[in-house]
Design a protein around this motif. Structure first.
Motif, PDB file in Angstrom:
ATOM      1  N   UNK A  42       0.840  -1.193   0.000  1.00 33.15           N
ATOM      2  CA  UNK A  42       0.000   0.000   0.000  1.00 33.15           C
ATOM      3  C   UNK A  42       0.877   1.246   0.000  1.00 33.15           C
ATOM      4  N   UNK A  43       0.436   2.265  -0.725  1.00 34.38           N
ATOM      5  CA  UNK A  43       1.125   3.548  -0.743  1.00 34.38           C
ATOM      6  C   UNK A  43       0.192   4.558  -0.069  1.00 34.38           C
ATOM      7  N   UNK A  44       0.528   4.956   1.136  1.00 34.20           N
ATOM      8  CA  UNK A  44      -0.315   5.899   1.864  1.00 34.20           C
ATOM      9  C   UNK A  44      -1.597   5.245   2.363  1.00 34.20           C
ATOM     10  N   UNK A  45      -2.535   6.095   2.745  1.00 34.35           N
ATOM     11  CA  UNK A  45      -3.809   5.630   3.284  1.00 34.35           C
ATOM     12  C   UNK A  45      -4.886   5.688   2.206  1.00 34.35           C
ATOM     13  N   UNK A  46      -5.992   5.027   2.468  1.00 42.11           N
ATOM     14  CA  UNK A  46      -7.140   5.087   1.570  1.00 42.11           C
ATOM     15  C   UNK A  46      -7.715   6.498   1.648  1.00 42.11           C
ATOM     16  N   UNK A  47      -7.903   7.125   0.481  1.00 35.35           N
ATOM     17  CA  UNK A  47      -8.415   8.499   0.457  1.00 35.35           C
ATOM     18  C   UNK A  47      -9.892   8.501   0.068  1.00 35.35           C
ATOM     19  N   UNK A  48     -10.565   9.555   0.482  1.00 31.28           N
ATOM     20  CA  UNK A  48     -11.988   9.709   0.203  1.00 31.28           C
ATOM     21  C   UNK A  48     -12.253  11.157  -0.182  1.00 31.28           C
ATOM     22  N   UNK A  49     -13.357  11.408  -0.889  1.00 29.85           N
ATOM     23  CA  UNK A  49     -13.701  12.797  -1.215  1.00 29.85           C
ATOM     24  C   UNK A  49     -14.211  13.529   0.022  1.00 29.85           C
ATOM     25  N   UNK A  50     -14.470  14.811  -0.135  1.00 35.48           N
ATOM     26  CA  UNK A  50     -14.999  15.613   0.971  1.00 35.48           C
ATOM     27  C   UNK A  50     -16.378  15.096   1.355  1.00 35.48           C
TER      28      UNK A  50
ATOM     29  N   UNK B 178     -23.497   8.067  -3.623  1.00 30.54           N
ATOM     30  CA  UNK B 178     -22.345   7.220  -3.954  1.00 30.54           C
ATOM     31  C   UNK B 178     -21.068   7.892  -3.473  1.00 30.54           C
ATOM     32  N   UNK B 179     -20.048   7.075  -3.283  1.00 28.77           N
ATOM     33  CA  UNK B 179     -18.737   7.580  -2.890  1.00 28.77           C
ATOM     34  C   UNK B 179     -17.691   6.619  -3.443  1.00 28.77           C
ATOM     35  N   UNK B 180     -16.588   7.183  -3.906  1.00 29.78           N
ATOM     36  CA  UNK B 180     -15.476   6.366  -4.407  1.00 29.78           C
ATOM     37  C   UNK B 180     -14.263   6.609  -3.524  1.00 29.78           C
TER      38      UNK B 180
END
Length: 149
Positions: free
Chosen positions: A79-87, A106-108
């Motif tokens: 893994x590179x860094x953490x899982x990111x999410x939108x605002x 929905x969210x990606x």
């Protein structure tokens, strides 16, 4: 007479149970895109039914169960860094007596990985909780398997 009543009650509850639906207001889909020979981005998408929401990864203790991704260890990727999410939407919820961050419709979520070989499959699980304005469903865990080609 008691036997007939008992039989009738058993049949009635069996039929009623057959019509009861388990609510599943969130569906998950997954994809991966190579951004170079040695890196890829994983896309973990939650599609959420109207009037429901799932919570951010960044919910403080004492609130709802936050969305959490756990990736199975592998020698084929890291893994590179953490899982990111939108605002996220942030709102005070009376149920938890605090501001909470959540997503509707929905969210990606995205996770970057470093590949140690050309192709691999990234496996893991996501734990999340879904609520609407009337109720929260128990937290759920869903396993995933994402091919990276």
């Amino acid at each position: 007479m008691k036997k007939i009543t008992l039989l009738l009650a058993t049949v009635l509850f069996s039929v009623a149970g057959a019509f009861a639906q388990i609510e599943k207001p969130v569906t998950w889909s997954y994809a991966a895109k190579k951004v170079s020979k040695t890196e890829a981005v994983l896309y973990l998408k939650a599609t959420i039914e109207d009037r429901w929401h799932i919570y951010s990864q960044n919910v403080k203790d004492g609130g709802p169960v936050k969305t959490t991704f756990t990736f199975s260890p592998s020698k084929e990727f890291s893994l590179v860094g953490k899982t990111v999410e939108p605002k996220a939407i942030v709102k005070f919820e009376d149920t938890f007596k605090m501001n909470v961050a959540y997503f509707e419709k929905s969210v990606i979520f995205q996770q970057k990985v470093k590949l140690n070989k050309g192709t691999t499959t990234v496996k893991g699980k996501v734990e999340y909780m879904v609520c609407n304005d009337r109720q929260c469903l128990p937290p759920e865990e869903v396993e995933f398997s994402i091919p990276v080609k």
